[in-house]
Write a protein that holds these residues in place. Structure first.
Motif, mmCIF file in Angstrom:
data_model
loop_
_atom_site.group_PDB
_atom_site.id
_atom_site.type_symbol
_atom_site.label_atom_id
_atom_site.label_comp_id
_atom_site.label_asym_id
_atom_site.label_seq_id
_atom_site.Cartn_x
_atom_site.Cartn_y
_atom_site.Cartn_z
ATOM 1 N N PHE A 4 -5.620 13.375 1.447
ATOM 2 C CA PHE A 4 -4.541 12.578 2.029
ATOM 3 C C PHE A 4 -4.919 12.247 3.473
ATOM 4 C CE2 PHE A 4 -0.394 13.725 -0.484
ATOM 5 C CZ PHE A 4 -1.017 13.367 -1.667
ATOM 6 N N ASP A 5 -5.212 10.977 3.733
ATOM 7 C CA ASP A 5 -5.412 10.519 5.108
ATOM 8 C C ASP A 5 -4.090 9.965 5.611
ATOM 9 O OD1 ASP A 5 -8.218 10.904 5.913
ATOM 10 O OD2 ASP A 5 -8.650 9.655 4.150
ATOM 11 N N VAL A 6 -3.494 10.669 6.584
ATOM 12 C CA VAL A 6 -2.211 10.231 7.146
ATOM 13 C C VAL A 6 -2.515 9.249 8.270
ATOM 14 C CG1 VAL A 6 -0.062 10.968 8.234
ATOM 15 C CG2 VAL A 6 -1.182 12.454 6.549
ATOM 16 N N ASN A 11 -2.963 7.401 2.858
ATOM 17 C CA ASN A 11 -4.002 6.557 2.234
ATOM 18 C C ASN A 11 -3.621 5.075 2.221
ATOM 19 O OD1 ASN A 11 -5.128 9.042 1.826
ATOM 20 N ND2 ASN A 11 -5.049 9.008 -0.405
ATOM 21 N N GLY A 12 -2.841 4.666 3.218
ATOM 22 C CA GLY A 12 -2.459 3.255 3.328
ATOM 23 C C GLY A 12 -1.536 2.785 2.224
ATOM 24 N N GLN A 13 -0.861 3.733 1.555
ATOM 25 C CA GLN A 13 0.012 3.366 0.431
ATOM 26 C C GLN A 13 1.466 3.708 0.756
ATOM 27 O OE1 GLN A 13 -1.422 4.945 -3.410
ATOM 28 N NE2 GLN A 13 -3.440 5.176 -2.490
ATOM 29 N N PHE A 14 2.374 2.844 0.318
ATOM 30 C CA PHE A 14 3.813 3.096 0.462
ATOM 31 C C PHE A 14 4.524 2.620 -0.794
ATOM 32 C CE2 PHE A 14 8.019 1.319 1.735
ATOM 33 C CZ PHE A 14 8.650 2.539 1.915
ATOM 34 N N VAL A 30 6.711 8.884 4.135
ATOM 35 C CA VAL A 30 5.624 9.756 3.672
ATOM 36 C C VAL A 30 6.111 10.529 2.449
ATOM 37 C CG1 VAL A 30 4.016 11.600 4.319
ATOM 38 C CG2 VAL A 30 4.707 9.899 6.017
ATOM 39 N N TYR A 31 5.929 9.922 1.280
ATOM 40 C CA TYR A 31 6.359 10.568 0.037
ATOM 41 C C TYR A 31 5.643 9.936 -1.150
ATOM 42 C CZ TYR A 31 9.497 6.478 -0.517
ATOM 43 O OH TYR A 31 10.011 5.209 -0.639
#
Length: 582
Positions: free
Chosen positions: A39-41, A59-62, A145-146
């Motif tokens: 996990f890259d925050v 990881n650049g995801q939402f 962040v979830y």
């Protein structure tokens, strides 16, 4: 890697659990494999409702990446912090048996991961299968962040229902046009209620009922005559949510990664921190229509709330070259579900009463019959004094606060688990959390004149294997309200609930000790009480708090310390070398 079929169903229930625990924690390759995630925050720009802002994400995801594992798998998740904020990640609902260092709440089981630092969360999934989720567990960072945790049964072990054609995670959240960190920071400064969110989301998308949002709509494409397993998660910050799909009935089969007796419902109620797996059976023939799936809040408190509705679209795939294949989705009629009224507590009560454990040989309900320690906790709002020379926006010029047994929890600056493990509790916490209210009052009647809370970092200390009964009682101070309470490190059985004040002489006779639902987050009914039971079989420090983030920020939280047992497999191992430092 092959995973064996469980042969444990003929053993006594308590042996089954400890066999699961022993087998899983031995990491026998036949039973589980090790899965690695990174996990890259980081910060990345996201646009919703025509507002672009830089959000903290993984990881650049939402929403963030999906974690998939099987029961008995070991997970090694390296979290690297590239943002200015401190970060920690909680694996919500994972039992964390003897792996409390990996639980994640900041200043409870670990110091947060600082900028440029990393930490490997190392845990094994024991006796759980279904849906959970992970989220940041510091300040309000979990707003963005979830992500979902999908736990499949061990290889070769079927679901206790027909295998679905497809499985789809559906994660409900909240979107703020402004930075949620600024929202809570301002509220704590002024003492007033925080600004509410601007939209609810399905898989990060607000949908067409909001301005400038039609293109950001979750679409679920289905085939006629199929069954789909929808893995629903409420990751919203501050709202319990109703959910429904127009003209379709859902069958509830699992909550909080534990199977339940299946029942049908047109509408679900899911509190923040809760998960619900449902089976959707699609119509046998192409329906010539599309269908909204919508969610909106269940509201019991007196404060402001986001009174809006998120919508996604259920769309049937047509057969190629059929009469329907050329019809545009925009030409089809669109059906909308009818959700309960915003304050429909009778629906909430009725829905909760239908949830029952499977309680069969393979999935027993090991409800503690003998209780070693009884606790009675009031949960609710209160006030704290305004600082000198300041004007505050809480009730009558005070600041909003929240408490358990009138203790508003003060977060320490050292992690509680570290202080406990190394015997350095002095100045960090005190082991004198009250087991019942120090000053009893008519909890759901006319509130007392003095609504001020006390403050402290107090914990309850339990010997290993203590069986606990905890009654949580809502209060009418500043208005009765439903509070979804989450207990880290354990599942618990919901043995009873009711309205008004809990009566210790009459109410226990009505407890369900046969097949009560087992879960990790439970709504304390508005103006009522809930009774839970669990066995303290997991050494460590375990946070318990309201999963309405605003109430946690105001102090509606506490911690349990479970001492080591005598046997080696009843003790918490030392911390990993890379445990973050404060």
């Amino acid at each position: 890697m092959k995973m064996g079929v469980s042969l444990l169903s003929s053993l006594p229930a308590f042996l089954v659990f400890f066999s699961f625990l022993t087998f899983c924690l031995l990491a026998d390759p036949v039973l589980g494999i090790t899965r690695h995630y990174k996990f890259d925050v980081k910060l990345h720009n996201v646009t919703r409702l025509c507002h672009t802002r830089s959000i903290v994400s993984v990881n650049g995801q939402f929403p963030g990446p999906r974690i998939v594992a099987r029961e008995c798998d070991q997970l090694l998740i390296k979290v690297v912090n590239h943002v200015p904020n401190n970060i920690s990640i909680h694996w919500h609902g994972i039992r964390q048996l003897r792996s409390g260092w990996a639980d994640g709440p900041a200043y409870v089981t670990q110091c947060p991961i600082q900028t440029g630092q990393s930490y490997v969360y190392n845990f094994t999934i024991v006796g759980q299968r279904g849906t959970l989720f992970w989220h940041a567990h510091i300040s309000w960072l979990r707003a963005t962040v979830y992500g979902p945790i999908v736990i499949l049964p061990k290889r070769g072990v079927p679901y206790p229902f027909a295998k679905p054609y497809k499985e789809v995670p559906i994660i409900l959240g909240e979107w703020f046009n402004s930075d949620p960190e600024a929202v809570i920071s301002q509220a704590l400064q002024t003492g007033g209620g925080p600004n509410v969110s601007d939209a609810y989301t399905i898989n990060g998308l607000p949908g067409p009922l909001y301005n400038c949002s039609a293109k950001d709509t979750f679409m679920l494409k289905v085939k006629p005559g199929k069954t789909y397993l929808l893995r629903l998660i409420n990751a919203a910050l501050n709202d319990e949510l109703f959910f429904s799909i127009a003209n379709h009935t859902l069958t509830v089969v699992d909550v909080d990664a534990l199977y339940v007796k299946p029942f049908e419902s047109d509408t679900l109620l899911i509190a923040p921190g809760q998960t619900t797996n449902v089976i959707l059976k699609t119509k046998t023939i192409y329906p010539n229509a599309t269908f909204f799936m919508t969610a909106r809040p269940y509201v019991t408190g007196q404060g402001t709330y986001d009174n809006s509705t998120v919508a996604g679209i259920l769309e049937y795939e047509s057969v190629p070259n059929s009469l329907h294949s050329s019809v545009s989705i925009k030409m089809l009629p669109l059906f909308k579900p009818i959700l309960p009224a915003l304050n429909d507590t009778s629906f909430a009560t009725n829905f909760a009463s239908k949830l029952r454990s499977l309680a069969n040989v393979q999935y027993p309900a090991n409800v503690p019959r003998k209780v070693d320690k009884h606790f009675f906790f009031t949960v609710g709002l209160g006030t704290s004094p305004c600082q000198h020379n300041q004007t505050c926006q809480g009730p009558n010029g005070t600041k909003f606060a929240a408490s358990v047994n009138n203790v508003s929890f003060e977060m320490p600056t050292t992690a509680l688990l570290q202080a406990h493990f190394f015997g350095q509790s002095n100045g960090v916490y005190t082991p004198d959390f009250p087991s019942s209210p120090i000053i009893p009052f008519n909890y759901t009647g006319t509130p007392p004149n003095n609504t001020m809370v006390s403050n402290g970092t107090k914990v309850v200390v339990l010997p290993f294997n203590t069986s606990v009964e905890l009654v949580m009682q809502d209060t009418s101070i500043l208005g009765a309200e439903s509070h979804p309470l989450h207990l880290h490190g354990f599942n618990f059985f919901v043995v009873g609930q009711g309205f008004g004040n809990f009566d210790p002489n009459k109410d226990p006779a009505k407890f369900n000790l046969i097949d009560p639902v087992e879960r990790n987050t439970i709504g304390v009914p508005s103006g009522g009480w809930v009774a839970i039971r669990f066995v303290a079989d997991n050494p460590g420090v375990w946070f318990m708090h309201c999963h309405l983030e605003v109430h946690t920020s105001w102090g509606l939280k506490m911690a349990w310390i479970v001492l080591d047992g005598e046997l080696p497999n009843q003790k918490l191992p030392p911390p990993p070398a890379d445990l973050p430092k404060c």
